[in-house]
Design a protein around this motif. Structure first.
Motif, PDB file in Angstrom:
ATOM      1  N   ILE A  31       8.004   5.133   7.170  1.00 35.11           N
ATOM      2  CA  ILE A  31       6.680   5.757   7.285  1.00 35.11           C
ATOM      3  C   ILE A  31       5.933   5.660   5.954  1.00 35.11           C
ATOM      4  CG2 ILE A  31       5.435   7.905   7.738  1.00 35.11           C
ATOM      5  CD1 ILE A  31       6.706   6.702  10.205  1.00 35.11           C
ATOM      6  N   ILE A  32       6.639   5.912   4.857  1.00 31.82           N
ATOM      7  CA  ILE A  32       6.024   5.819   3.531  1.00 31.82           C
ATOM      8  C   ILE A  32       5.547   4.393   3.258  1.00 31.82           C
ATOM      9  CG2 ILE A  32       6.521   5.895   1.048  1.00 31.82           C
ATOM     10  CD1 ILE A  32       8.318   8.326   1.613  1.00 31.82           C
ATOM     11  N   PHE A  33       6.361   3.406   3.630  1.00 30.93           N
ATOM     12  CA  PHE A  33       5.971   2.005   3.428  1.00 30.93           C
ATOM     13  C   PHE A  33       4.717   1.668   4.235  1.00 30.93           C
ATOM     14  CE2 PHE A  33       6.140  -2.536   4.468  1.00 30.93           C
ATOM     15  CZ  PHE A  33       6.225  -3.080   3.193  1.00 30.93           C
ATOM     16  N   ALA A  34       4.662   2.137   5.480  1.00 30.86           N
ATOM     17  CA  ALA A  34       3.471   1.920   6.303  1.00 30.86           C
ATOM     18  C   ALA A  34       2.243   2.556   5.647  1.00 30.86           C
ATOM     19  CB  ALA A  34       3.681   2.491   7.705  1.00 30.86           C
ATOM     20  N   GLY A  35       2.422   3.783   5.116  1.00 24.51           N
ATOM     21  CA  GLY A  35       1.324   4.446   4.412  1.00 24.51           C
ATOM     22  C   GLY A  35       0.886   3.672   3.181  1.00 24.51           C
ATOM     23  N   ALA A  61       5.625   2.723  -7.024  1.00 19.98           N
ATOM     24  CA  ALA A  61       6.025   1.334  -7.286  1.00 19.98           C
ATOM     25  C   ALA A  61       5.688   0.444  -6.095  1.00 19.98           C
ATOM     26  CB  ALA A  61       7.523   1.271  -7.595  1.00 19.98           C
ATOM     27  N   ILE A  62       5.982   0.907  -4.898  1.00 17.74           N
ATOM     28  CA  ILE A  62       5.695   0.117  -3.686  1.00 17.74           C
ATOM     29  C   ILE A  62       4.194  -0.102  -3.523  1.00 17.74           C
ATOM     30  CG2 ILE A  62       5.814   0.108  -1.163  1.00 17.74           C
ATOM     31  CD1 ILE A  62       8.433   1.688  -1.391  1.00 17.74           C
ATOM     32  N   SER A  63       3.416   0.974  -3.626  1.00 18.30           N
ATOM     33  CA  SER A  63       1.965   0.858  -3.440  1.00 18.30           C
ATOM     34  C   SER A  63       1.326  -0.009  -4.525  1.00 18.30           C
ATOM     35  CB  SER A  63       1.315   2.248  -3.418  1.00 18.30           C
ATOM     36  OG  SER A  63       1.504   2.926  -4.643  1.00 18.30           O
ATOM     37  N   SER A  64       1.824   0.067  -5.764  1.00 17.90           N
ATOM     38  CA  SER A  64       1.282  -0.740  -6.859  1.00 17.90           C
ATOM     39  C   SER A  64       1.516  -2.231  -6.621  1.00 17.90           C
ATOM     40  CB  SER A  64       1.921  -0.315  -8.189  1.00 17.90           C
ATOM     41  OG  SER A  64       1.624   1.029  -8.488  1.00 17.90           O
ATOM     42  N   VAL A  65       2.726  -2.559  -6.185  1.00 14.32           N
ATOM     43  CA  VAL A  65       3.046  -3.963  -5.885  1.00 14.32           C
ATOM     44  C   VAL A  65       2.179  -4.477  -4.734  1.00 14.32           C
ATOM     45  CG1 VAL A  65       4.830  -5.516  -5.000  1.00 14.32           C
ATOM     46  CG2 VAL A  65       5.404  -3.848  -6.768  1.00 14.32           C
ATOM     47  N   LEU A  66       2.026  -3.670  -3.689  1.00 15.26           N
ATOM     48  CA  LEU A  66       1.241  -4.087  -2.525  1.00 15.26           C
ATOM     49  C   LEU A  66      -0.237  -4.262  -2.875  1.00 15.26           C
ATOM     50  CD1 LEU A  66       2.841  -1.856   0.269  1.00 15.26           C
ATOM     51  CD2 LEU A  66       3.022  -4.337   0.028  1.00 15.26           C
ATOM     52  N   ILE A  67      -0.766  -3.400  -3.736  1.00 16.33           N
ATOM     53  CA  ILE A  67      -2.169  -3.534  -4.149  1.00 16.33           C
ATOM     54  C   ILE A  67      -2.391  -4.879  -4.832  1.00 16.33           C
ATOM     55  CG2 ILE A  67      -3.904  -2.677  -5.780  1.00 16.33           C
ATOM     56  CD1 ILE A  67      -2.891   0.159  -5.159  1.00 16.33           C
ATOM     57  N   ASP A  68      -1.480  -5.255  -5.724  1.00 21.08           N
ATOM     58  CA  ASP A  68      -1.621  -6.539  -6.434  1.00 21.08           C
ATOM     59  C   ASP A  68      -1.386  -7.734  -5.516  1.00 21.08           C
ATOM     60  OD1 ASP A  68      -2.290  -5.287  -8.759  1.00 21.08           O
ATOM     61  OD2 ASP A  68      -0.317  -5.421  -9.684  1.00 21.08           O
ATOM     62  N   ILE A  69      -0.504  -7.582  -4.524  1.00 17.66           N
ATOM     63  CA  ILE A  69      -0.279  -8.671  -3.562  1.00 17.66           C
ATOM     64  C   ILE A  69      -1.533  -8.904  -2.724  1.00 17.66           C
ATOM     65  CG2 ILE A  69       0.963  -9.304  -1.449  1.00 17.66           C
ATOM     66  CD1 ILE A  69       3.461  -8.043  -2.647  1.00 17.66           C
ATOM     67  N   PHE A  70      -2.121  -7.823  -2.213  1.00 13.99           N
ATOM     68  CA  PHE A  70      -3.332  -7.957  -1.402  1.00 13.99           C
ATOM     69  C   PHE A  70      -4.547  -8.393  -2.230  1.00 13.99           C
ATOM     70  CE2 PHE A  70      -1.179  -4.802   1.541  1.00 13.99           C
ATOM     71  CZ  PHE A  70      -0.938  -5.740   2.540  1.00 13.99           C
ATOM     72  N   SER A  71      -4.449  -8.248  -3.551  1.00 11.38           N
ATOM     73  CA  SER A  71      -5.551  -8.664  -4.434  1.00 11.38           C
ATOM     74  C   SER A  71      -5.458 -10.134  -4.843  1.00 11.38           C
ATOM     75  CB  SER A  71      -5.570  -7.794  -5.699  1.00 11.38           C
ATOM     76  OG  SER A  71      -5.772  -6.434  -5.381  1.00 11.38           O
ATOM     77  N   LEU A  72      -4.349 -10.809  -4.535  1.00  8.85           N
ATOM     78  CA  LEU A  72      -4.196 -12.223  -4.879  1.00  8.85           C
ATOM     79  C   LEU A  72      -5.265 -13.063  -4.196  1.00  8.85           C
ATOM     80  CD1 LEU A  72      -0.298 -12.605  -4.595  1.00  8.85           C
ATOM     81  CD2 LEU A  72      -1.661 -12.512  -6.699  1.00  8.85           C
ATOM     82  N   ASP A  73      -5.699 -14.127  -4.876  1.00  7.73           N
ATOM     83  CA  ASP A  73      -6.772 -14.972  -4.341  1.00  7.73           C
ATOM     84  C   ASP A  73      -6.422 -15.555  -2.983  1.00  7.73           C
ATOM     85  OD1 ASP A  73      -8.311 -14.481  -6.554  1.00  7.73           O
ATOM     86  OD2 ASP A  73      -7.647 -16.271  -7.645  1.00  7.73           O
ATOM     87  N   CYS A  80      -7.825   4.878   3.186  1.00  9.78           N
ATOM     88  CA  CYS A  80      -7.177   5.542   2.054  1.00  9.78           C
ATOM     89  C   CYS A  80      -6.598   6.892   2.489  1.00  9.78           C
ATOM     90  CB  CYS A  80      -8.182   5.733   0.923  1.00  9.78           C
ATOM     91  SG  CYS A  80      -7.498   6.495  -0.567  1.00  9.78           S
ATOM     92  N   GLY A  81      -7.381   7.663   3.235  1.00 13.62           N
ATOM     93  CA  GLY A  81      -6.918   8.959   3.718  1.00 13.62           C
ATOM     94  C   GLY A  81      -5.757   8.833   4.690  1.00 13.62           C
ATOM     95  N   ALA A  82      -5.827   7.846   5.591  1.00 19.91           N
ATOM     96  CA  ALA A  82      -4.749   7.646   6.567  1.00 19.91           C
ATOM     97  C   ALA A  82      -3.447   7.260   5.869  1.00 19.91           C
ATOM     98  CB  ALA A  82      -5.151   6.567   7.578  1.00 19.91           C
ATOM     99  N   GLY A  83      -3.541   6.355   4.897  1.00 15.99           N
ATOM    100  CA  GLY A  83      -2.340   5.935   4.164  1.00 15.99           C
ATOM    101  C   GLY A  83      -1.724   7.066   3.366  1.00 15.99           C
ATOM    102  N   LEU A  84      -2.564   7.807   2.651  1.00 17.10           N
ATOM    103  CA  LEU A  84      -2.054   8.922   1.847  1.00 17.10           C
ATOM    104  C   LEU A  84      -1.486  10.028   2.726  1.00 17.10           C
ATOM    105  CD1 LEU A  84      -4.808   9.196  -0.926  1.00 17.10           C
ATOM    106  CD2 LEU A  84      -2.468   8.361  -1.192  1.00 17.10           C
ATOM    107  N   ALA A  85      -2.096  10.259   3.890  1.00 19.96           N
ATOM    108  CA  ALA A  85      -1.602  11.293   4.795  1.00 19.96           C
ATOM    109  C   ALA A  85      -0.176  10.978   5.261  1.00 19.96           C
ATOM    110  CB  ALA A  85      -2.539  11.436   5.999  1.00 19.96           C
ATOM    111  N   LEU A  86       0.090   9.708   5.578  1.00 15.82           N
ATOM    112  CA  LEU A  86       1.436   9.315   5.985  1.00 15.82           C
ATOM    113  C   LEU A  86       2.428   9.518   4.838  1.00 15.82           C
ATOM    114  CD1 LEU A  86       0.756   6.013   7.984  1.00 15.82           C
ATOM    115  CD2 LEU A  86       1.400   8.239   8.903  1.00 15.82           C
ATOM    116  N   ILE A  87       1.978   9.193   3.633  1.00 17.24           N
ATOM    117  CA  ILE A  87       2.846   9.361   2.456  1.00 17.24           C
ATOM    118  C   ILE A  87       3.120  10.833   2.197  1.00 17.24           C
ATOM    119  CG2 ILE A  87       2.934   9.075  -0.058  1.00 17.24           C
ATOM    120  CD1 ILE A  87       1.308   6.463   0.348  1.00 17.24           C
TER     121      ILE A  87
END
Length: 324
Positions: free
Chosen positions: A20-24, A94-106, A132-139
């Motif tokens: 659930i946290i990963f989905a968030g 750590a998970i959210s930071s990695v995912l943000i940079d992955i989705f930011s790749l060209d 943003c609210g939906a993701g944080l709510a799951l977390i």
């Protein structure tokens, strides 16, 4: 045997929690990388600061900066609030930071662009805040956080208990939004960020508390280890409990039923505590439309609402007119 059962329940629950946290984290990362950051919207907190830093220095990834800035916050939080609470937040950040940079790749951005296209900034603020609210709510629902202002606010609340955690978060967000408007040189950026934050907060409240903040859940727990259950719920969930006398219908033996009123997001943690203590416990969970008292809206508020509801607005006129 009982130890193995507890361990099995804990492992299954932990795996489900992190799914659930990963989905968030995925939803949260998309809101930042696809919606807010490309349109210069800083949605408050540490992530808002990192969005502004990335605007000034594009070679610094938002995700990496988020985790780096959170490191001293985690250390401070670990010392003040305890490392057990921090552990899950560190993993989530750590998970959210990695995912943000992955989705930011060209290459990812080029793949997503045809589906998203160029959007109006107001739509970006609305849907960015929604995701943003939906993701944080799951977390939050699974007992974790993304660090940053949430942890800082909890620490400051420990130092200044007369100010709520929400007030501290609001003050931090106001500072970040004002700073972003100054850096971008555009007051509209601050206004769009305010809309994004407002939508995000409303979504989080709706997911965690339901449509009404007055509602909650009632737990009826039938267990032979009620003393341990009561102690753990009072300490770890910070909710009061009531012991009800009961009689078993089959054996006619005396029992105790633990009654506890909690917020919807506290149900998972409460049931987990009960199952860890007594895997054979019987739990009934019901919805309460309104709960008043300690930890919920005060009884005075209910009284005021009742007075407004039943108080006549004007004196009814008599249908019979006096004869002249």
């Amino acid at each position: 045997m009982e130890t193995k059962t507890k361990r099995s329940v804990s492992v299954k629950t932990l795996i489900f929690d992190y799914l659930i946290i990963f989905a968030g984290c995925v939803i949260y990362a998309i809101s930042i990388a696809v919606f807010t950051a490309p349109y210069n919207i800083a949605p408050g907190g540490v992530i808002g600061i990192c969005t502004v830093i990335n605007y000034l220095a594009p070679f610094l990834p938002i995700g990496v900066m988020t985790f780096v800035i959170n490191i001293p916050i985690f250390i401070w939080g670990g010392i003040t609030l305890g490392w057990k609470y921090m552990a899950r937040s560190i993993v989530t950040t750590a998970i959210s930071s990695v995912l943000i940079d992955i989705f930011s790749l060209d290459m990812i951005a080029e793949f997503i662009k045809p589906f998203v296209g160029e959007m109006d900034t107001i739509l970006v603020a609305l849907f960015g805040g929604l995701l943003c609210g939906a993701g944080l709510a799951l977390i939050f629902y699974r007992g974790s956080s993304t660090g940053g202002s949430d942890i800082v606010s909890r620490i400051m609340h420990e130092k200044l208990p007369h100010l709520s955690i929400g007030n501290f978060i609001l003050m931090i967000d106001v500072c970040v939004v004002t700073f972003s408007a100054f850096v971008y040189g555009n007051i509209e950026a601050g206004l769009y960020a305010s809309i994004c934050i407002f939508i995000s907060v409303r979504v989080i409240d709706t997911v965690l508390y339901g449509v009404s903040r007055n509602n909650g859940k009632l737990l009826f727990i039938v267990t032979s280890r009620y003393d341990e259950v009561c102690e753990e719920i009072m300490q770890k969930v910070d909710r009061g409990v009531t012991l009800l006398k009961a009689e078993g219908g089959y054996k006619r033996d005396d029992k105790r039923v633990v009654l506890c009123a909690v917020r919807p997001q506290q149900v998972h943690k409460s049931t987990l505590i009960v199952k860890e203590i007594d895997p054979e416990a019987f739990i009934i969970i019901t919805t309460a439309n309104a709960i008043k008292g300690r930890g919920f809206p005060s009884i005075d508020e209910m009284g005021n609402e009742s007075e407004k509801l039943y108080m006549p607005t004007s004196k009814p006129e008599s249908k019979d007119k006096p004869e002249k």
